[in-house]
Design a protein around this motif. Structure first.
Motif, mmCIF file in Angstrom:
data_model
loop_
_atom_site.group_PDB
_atom_site.id
_atom_site.type_symbol
_atom_site.label_atom_id
_atom_site.label_comp_id
_atom_site.label_asym_id
_atom_site.label_seq_id
_atom_site.Cartn_x
_atom_site.Cartn_y
_atom_site.Cartn_z
ATOM 1 N N LEU A 62 -48.107 35.183 -102.231
ATOM 2 C CA LEU A 62 -48.375 34.592 -103.549
ATOM 3 C C LEU A 62 -47.891 33.147 -103.549
ATOM 4 O O LEU A 62 -46.693 32.886 -103.454
ATOM 5 N N VAL A 63 -48.829 32.199 -103.676
ATOM 6 C CA VAL A 63 -48.512 30.780 -103.496
ATOM 7 C C VAL A 63 -48.972 29.973 -104.708
ATOM 8 O O VAL A 63 -50.133 29.556 -104.784
ATOM 9 N N PRO A 64 -48.085 29.717 -105.664
ATOM 10 C CA PRO A 64 -48.444 28.858 -106.789
ATOM 11 C C PRO A 64 -48.319 27.382 -106.414
ATOM 12 O O PRO A 64 -47.550 27.015 -105.518
ATOM 13 N N THR A 65 -49.072 26.542 -107.095
ATOM 14 C CA THR A 65 -48.885 25.104 -106.990
ATOM 15 C C THR A 65 -47.776 24.697 -107.939
ATOM 16 O O THR A 65 -47.781 25.078 -109.114
ATOM 17 N N VAL B 62 -47.686 33.447 -113.750
ATOM 18 C CA VAL B 62 -48.810 34.360 -113.538
ATOM 19 C C VAL B 62 -48.608 35.169 -112.261
ATOM 20 O O VAL B 62 -48.788 36.393 -112.239
ATOM 21 N N LEU B 63 -48.186 34.499 -111.181
ATOM 22 C CA LEU B 63 -48.010 35.212 -109.924
ATOM 23 C C LEU B 63 -46.797 36.141 -109.956
ATOM 24 O O LEU B 63 -46.765 37.147 -109.245
ATOM 25 N N ALA B 64 -45.821 35.828 -110.809
ATOM 26 C CA ALA B 64 -44.709 36.767 -111.010
ATOM 27 C C ALA B 64 -45.220 38.051 -111.672
ATOM 28 O O ALA B 64 -44.697 39.141 -111.416
ATOM 29 N N ALA C 43 -37.728 30.682 -105.655
ATOM 30 C CA ALA C 43 -36.792 31.730 -105.234
ATOM 31 C C ALA C 43 -36.956 32.989 -106.077
ATOM 32 O O ALA C 43 -36.926 34.112 -105.557
ATOM 33 N N THR C 44 -37.150 32.817 -107.379
ATOM 34 C CA THR C 44 -37.347 33.966 -108.269
ATOM 35 C C THR C 44 -38.620 34.716 -107.907
ATOM 36 O O THR C 44 -38.632 35.952 -107.846
#
Length: 202
Positions: free
Chosen positions: A71-74, A58-60, A90-91
């Motif tokens: 942008l910080v996903p769990t 989603v954050l990508a 990294a992506t």
């Protein structure tokens, strides 16, 4: 000035959590609002048994629609492979041009363990030790492709590939990783790692 007198900066963040929402538009709107409000970063929760889309994916999607906000996903370290976790972070750092972070989480329930069927749930302190090892090996894998290691052979006119990988050969308490990472070194070098330290084991 001593380190005890160095001023600390307050970082402001907002959670984009939307239970069972799959429409990217809602996440985009919330992230843009956070960016307009000059927040430092947004988080998106994820869990192995939680209904909802993959946080890093989603954050990508949010990344090209924003310019400044982090942008910080769990990403849970317990039942996922460290190699894949570091590659996802990294992506995201690449597609966001250096704005990725990673909120580290563990999975403590037997129900979540049964989703994978590889091992039983473990005590929280052991899982957080493993999470620390995952964070350590992620940094090593991010460094496994050093972008500034160009070697010029002046006598031969030959050049060494600046992306020549090297192995990390890491063995932890529950996994081992040889590497190298398939993803080039992230723009930040080491994307920010975030931990909710309000709980004892964390």
């Amino acid at each position: 000035m001593s380190s005890s007198h160095v001023p600390r900066r307050l970082h402001l963040a907002a959670a984009l959590d939307r239970r069972s929402v799959y429409d990217a538009g809602e996440y985009l709107a919330a992230a843009r609002l956070a960016e307009r409000g000059t927040l430092d970063f947004v988080t998106l929760d994820d869990g192995l048994a939680r209904p909802g889309p993959d946080a890093s994916a989603v954050l990508a999607r949010v990344a090209p629609a924003t310019r400044r906000v982090g942008l910080v996903p769990t990403l849970t370290t317990t039942h996922t492979e460290p190699f894949h976790v570091q590659a996802a972070v990294a992506t995201l750092d690449w597609v966001s041009r250096g704005r990725a972070g990673w909120r580290i989480e563990v999975s403590t329930t037997e129900g979540e363990a049964r989703l994978f069927g590889r091992r039983h749930a473990a005590p929280a302190d052991a899982l957080w030790q493993e999470a620390g090892e995952v964070a350590d090996v992620a940094a090593r894998l991010w460094d496994s492709r050093q972008g500034d290691a160009e070697i010029r052979g002046t006598g031969t006119g030959r050049f060494a590939d600046r992306d020549t990988p090297h192995h990390v050969d890491f063995t932890g308490s529950a996994f081992s990783v040889r590497g190298p990472s398939p993803v080039p070194r992230p723009p930040q070098g080491h994307p920010v790692r975030v931990v909710d330290a309000t709980g004892g084991p964390a």
